[in-house]
Design a protein around this motif. Structure first.
Motif, mmCIF file in Angstrom:
data_model
loop_
_atom_site.group_PDB
_atom_site.id
_atom_site.type_symbol
_atom_site.label_atom_id
_atom_site.label_comp_id
_atom_site.label_asym_id
_atom_site.label_seq_id
_atom_site.Cartn_x
_atom_site.Cartn_y
_atom_site.Cartn_z
ATOM 1 N N LEU A 100 -10.235 3.399 -7.874
ATOM 2 C CA LEU A 100 -11.209 3.720 -6.900
ATOM 3 C C LEU A 100 -11.158 5.108 -6.560
ATOM 4 C CD1 LEU A 100 -10.924 0.553 -4.797
ATOM 5 C CD2 LEU A 100 -12.725 0.852 -6.764
ATOM 6 N N PRO A 101 -12.325 5.509 -6.400
ATOM 7 C CA PRO A 101 -12.369 6.984 -5.721
ATOM 8 C C PRO A 101 -12.113 6.882 -4.210
ATOM 9 C CG PRO A 101 -14.711 5.971 -5.783
ATOM 10 C CD PRO A 101 -13.683 5.028 -6.480
ATOM 11 N N LYS A 102 -11.337 7.994 -3.883
ATOM 12 C CA LYS A 102 -11.054 8.363 -2.481
ATOM 13 C C LYS A 102 -12.134 9.163 -2.001
ATOM 14 C CE LYS A 102 -6.854 8.506 -0.755
ATOM 15 N NZ LYS A 102 -5.583 9.039 -0.537
ATOM 16 N N PRO A 103 -12.528 8.965 -0.825
ATOM 17 C CA PRO A 103 -12.389 8.073 0.297
ATOM 18 C C PRO A 103 -13.007 6.620 -0.353
ATOM 19 C CG PRO A 103 -14.106 9.273 1.251
ATOM 20 C CD PRO A 103 -13.448 10.116 0.188
ATOM 21 N N VAL A 104 -12.511 5.598 0.142
ATOM 22 C CA VAL A 104 -12.845 4.285 -0.284
ATOM 23 C C VAL A 104 -13.527 3.672 0.836
ATOM 24 C CG1 VAL A 104 -10.744 3.091 -0.136
ATOM 25 C CG2 VAL A 104 -12.515 2.160 -1.754
ATOM 26 N N THR A 105 -14.594 2.651 0.561
ATOM 27 C CA THR A 105 -15.084 1.875 1.610
ATOM 28 C C THR A 105 -14.522 0.782 1.600
ATOM 29 O OG1 THR A 105 -17.127 0.982 0.424
ATOM 30 C CG2 THR A 105 -17.311 3.303 1.499
ATOM 31 N N GLN A 106 -14.915 -0.249 2.736
ATOM 32 C CA GLN A 106 -14.626 -1.343 2.994
ATOM 33 C C GLN A 106 -14.988 -2.274 1.722
ATOM 34 O OE1 GLN A 106 -13.084 -3.282 5.982
ATOM 35 N NE2 GLN A 106 -12.386 -4.505 4.643
ATOM 36 N N ALA A 107 -16.263 -2.230 1.563
ATOM 37 C CA ALA A 107 -17.011 -2.868 0.539
ATOM 38 C C ALA A 107 -16.558 -2.577 -0.960
ATOM 39 C CB ALA A 107 -18.834 -2.637 0.520
ATOM 40 N N VAL A 162 -5.367 3.389 7.040
ATOM 41 C CA VAL A 162 -6.886 3.074 7.000
ATOM 42 C C VAL A 162 -6.883 1.864 5.818
ATOM 43 C CG1 VAL A 162 -8.979 4.068 6.141
ATOM 44 C CG2 VAL A 162 -7.898 5.032 7.959
ATOM 45 N N ILE A 163 -6.490 2.154 4.787
ATOM 46 C CA ILE A 163 -6.380 1.401 3.346
ATOM 47 C C ILE A 163 -5.631 0.032 3.949
ATOM 48 C CG2 ILE A 163 -5.601 0.633 1.447
ATOM 49 C CD1 ILE A 163 -7.872 3.002 1.304
ATOM 50 N N ALA A 164 -4.684 0.020 4.628
ATOM 51 C CA ALA A 164 -4.005 -1.235 5.200
ATOM 52 C C ALA A 164 -4.813 -2.113 6.197
ATOM 53 C CB ALA A 164 -2.558 -0.970 5.868
ATOM 54 N N ARG A 165 -5.425 -1.288 7.046
ATOM 55 C CA ARG A 165 -6.314 -2.042 7.911
ATOM 56 C C ARG A 165 -7.400 -2.436 7.267
ATOM 57 N NH1 ARG A 165 -10.519 0.524 10.581
ATOM 58 N NH2 ARG A 165 -9.547 2.451 10.239
ATOM 59 N N LEU A 166 -8.030 -2.040 6.134
ATOM 60 C CA LEU A 166 -9.137 -2.520 5.610
ATOM 61 C C LEU A 166 -8.564 -3.702 4.873
ATOM 62 C CD1 LEU A 166 -10.905 0.662 4.014
ATOM 63 C CD2 LEU A 166 -11.683 -0.629 5.783
ATOM 64 N N LEU A 167 -7.426 -3.854 4.444
ATOM 65 C CA LEU A 167 -6.861 -5.169 3.768
ATOM 66 C C LEU A 167 -6.622 -6.285 4.706
ATOM 67 C CD1 LEU A 167 -4.831 -3.232 1.001
ATOM 68 C CD2 LEU A 167 -6.944 -4.711 0.816
ATOM 69 N N ARG A 168 -6.479 -5.856 5.718
ATOM 70 C CA ARG A 168 -5.983 -6.993 6.907
ATOM 71 C C ARG A 168 -7.237 -7.518 7.555
ATOM 72 N NH1 ARG A 168 -1.984 -2.790 8.687
ATOM 73 N NH2 ARG A 168 -0.130 -3.342 7.909
ATOM 74 N N VAL A 169 -7.733 -8.548 6.524
ATOM 75 C CA VAL A 169 -9.053 -9.314 6.777
ATOM 76 C C VAL A 169 -8.282 -10.571 7.168
ATOM 77 C CG1 VAL A 169 -10.546 -8.029 5.381
ATOM 78 C CG2 VAL A 169 -9.207 -9.784 4.594
ATOM 79 N N PRO A 170 -9.265 -11.352 7.984
ATOM 80 C CA PRO A 170 -8.989 -12.868 8.518
ATOM 81 C C PRO A 170 -8.254 -13.745 7.149
ATOM 82 C CG PRO A 170 -10.928 -12.314 9.368
ATOM 83 C CD PRO A 170 -10.664 -11.173 8.435
ATOM 84 N N VAL A 217 0.810 -1.154 0.256
ATOM 85 C CA VAL A 217 0.102 0.054 0.075
ATOM 86 C C VAL A 217 0.720 1.153 -0.039
ATOM 87 C CG1 VAL A 217 -1.801 1.347 1.081
ATOM 88 C CG2 VAL A 217 -1.605 -1.043 1.128
ATOM 89 N N ALA A 218 0.867 2.152 -1.096
ATOM 90 C CA ALA A 218 1.590 3.157 -1.104
ATOM 91 C C ALA A 218 0.644 4.608 -0.954
ATOM 92 C CB ALA A 218 2.411 3.220 -2.534
ATOM 93 N N ASP A 219 1.067 5.529 -0.145
ATOM 94 C CA ASP A 219 0.171 6.512 0.105
ATOM 95 C C ASP A 219 1.118 7.351 0.830
ATOM 96 O OD1 ASP A 219 -1.551 8.832 0.692
ATOM 97 O OD2 ASP A 219 -3.267 7.469 0.491
ATOM 98 N N ASP A 220 1.169 8.782 0.632
ATOM 99 C CA ASP A 220 2.072 9.582 1.578
ATOM 100 C C ASP A 220 1.381 10.247 2.739
ATOM 101 O OD1 ASP A 220 0.498 11.340 -0.108
ATOM 102 O OD2 ASP A 220 2.267 12.668 -0.351
ATOM 103 N N MET A 221 -0.107 10.052 2.775
ATOM 104 C CA MET A 221 -0.899 10.593 3.710
ATOM 105 C C MET A 221 -0.976 9.261 4.762
ATOM 106 S SD MET A 221 -1.538 13.617 2.971
ATOM 107 C CE MET A 221 -3.062 14.119 4.282
ATOM 108 N N THR A 222 -0.541 9.695 5.959
ATOM 109 C CA THR A 222 -0.322 8.367 7.036
ATOM 110 C C THR A 222 -1.699 7.984 7.301
ATOM 111 O OG1 THR A 222 1.610 9.349 7.854
ATOM 112 C CG2 THR A 222 0.402 7.948 9.392
ATOM 113 N N LEU A 223 -2.681 8.969 7.515
ATOM 114 C CA LEU A 223 -4.059 8.204 8.009
ATOM 115 C C LEU A 223 -4.612 7.251 6.989
ATOM 116 C CD1 LEU A 223 -6.268 8.007 10.039
ATOM 117 C CD2 LEU A 223 -7.214 10.295 9.081
ATOM 118 N N SER A 224 -4.866 7.996 5.569
ATOM 119 C CA SER A 224 -5.193 7.447 4.451
ATOM 120 C C SER A 224 -4.345 5.909 4.304
ATOM 121 C CB SER A 224 -4.940 8.198 3.253
ATOM 122 O OG SER A 224 -5.445 7.319 1.993
ATOM 123 N N ARG A 225 -3.270 5.997 4.553
ATOM 124 C CA ARG A 225 -2.475 4.637 4.093
ATOM 125 C C ARG A 225 -2.948 3.571 5.175
ATOM 126 N NH1 ARG A 225 2.164 6.752 4.530
ATOM 127 N NH2 ARG A 225 2.721 6.055 6.651
#
Length: 160
Positions: free
Chosen positions: A118-125, A26-34, A16-24
């Protein structure tokens, strides 16, 4: 039995590459699924290139990159991957995230065979659906030389 997108990665990692810490984060957390594999965060395109050029850079199966970043932008990062200048496979699956609505971004993304925009902000779905589609469909990516001199000029007005 239904195959989930983490299984489609076959144990490969996500970058995941993003220079905005919060955005990066959040995206990484959304991808950390079981069942999901390793998710690596890069705070710039240059940092992402270092990850992709690492001897273990071939472990990545998916790149999720923001468009606007200081230094190199996300499409420049993707162009380098497609041109085969990293240790990652040049046909690495790629999702571009952007808040930009200018069609120039879409035009250049198509030239670079970006798998999804995908548009930002992006949802989990939205993210889960895009990752599943990107990983499950057959697609063709051109030979690396095709991307070396890919025309990025439509982006110039957006980057001034």
């Amino acid at each position: 039995m239904t195959i989930t997108w983490p299984e489609l990665l076959g144990g490969g990692a996500i970058l995941v590459a993003d220079d905005m810490t919060l955005s990066r984060s959040v995206i990484a957390r959304l991808l950390r699924v079981p069942g999901a594999p390793e998710v690596v965060e890069a705070g710039s395109a240059e940092s992402a290139l270092r990850q992709l050029n690492d001897p273990a850079g071939g472990r990545f199966r998916l790149l999720v990159s923001d468009f606007y970043m200081s230094g190199l932008n996300g499409l420049e990062l993707i162009r380098q991957v497609r041109a085969g200048t990293t240790r990652a496979p040049h046909d690495l699956r790629v999702i571009l995230l952007t808040g930009e609505t200018d069609m120039a971004v879409i035009e250049v993304a198509r030239r670079l065979d970006v798998d999804a925009v995908l548009p930002k902000p992006v949802t989990q779905a939205q993210l889960n659906q895009a990752v599943e589609q990107v990983l499950s469909r057959l697609r063709a990516v051109g030979e690396p030389l095709r991307y070396v001199d890919a025309d990025m000029t439509p982006l110039a007005p957006l980057l001034e």
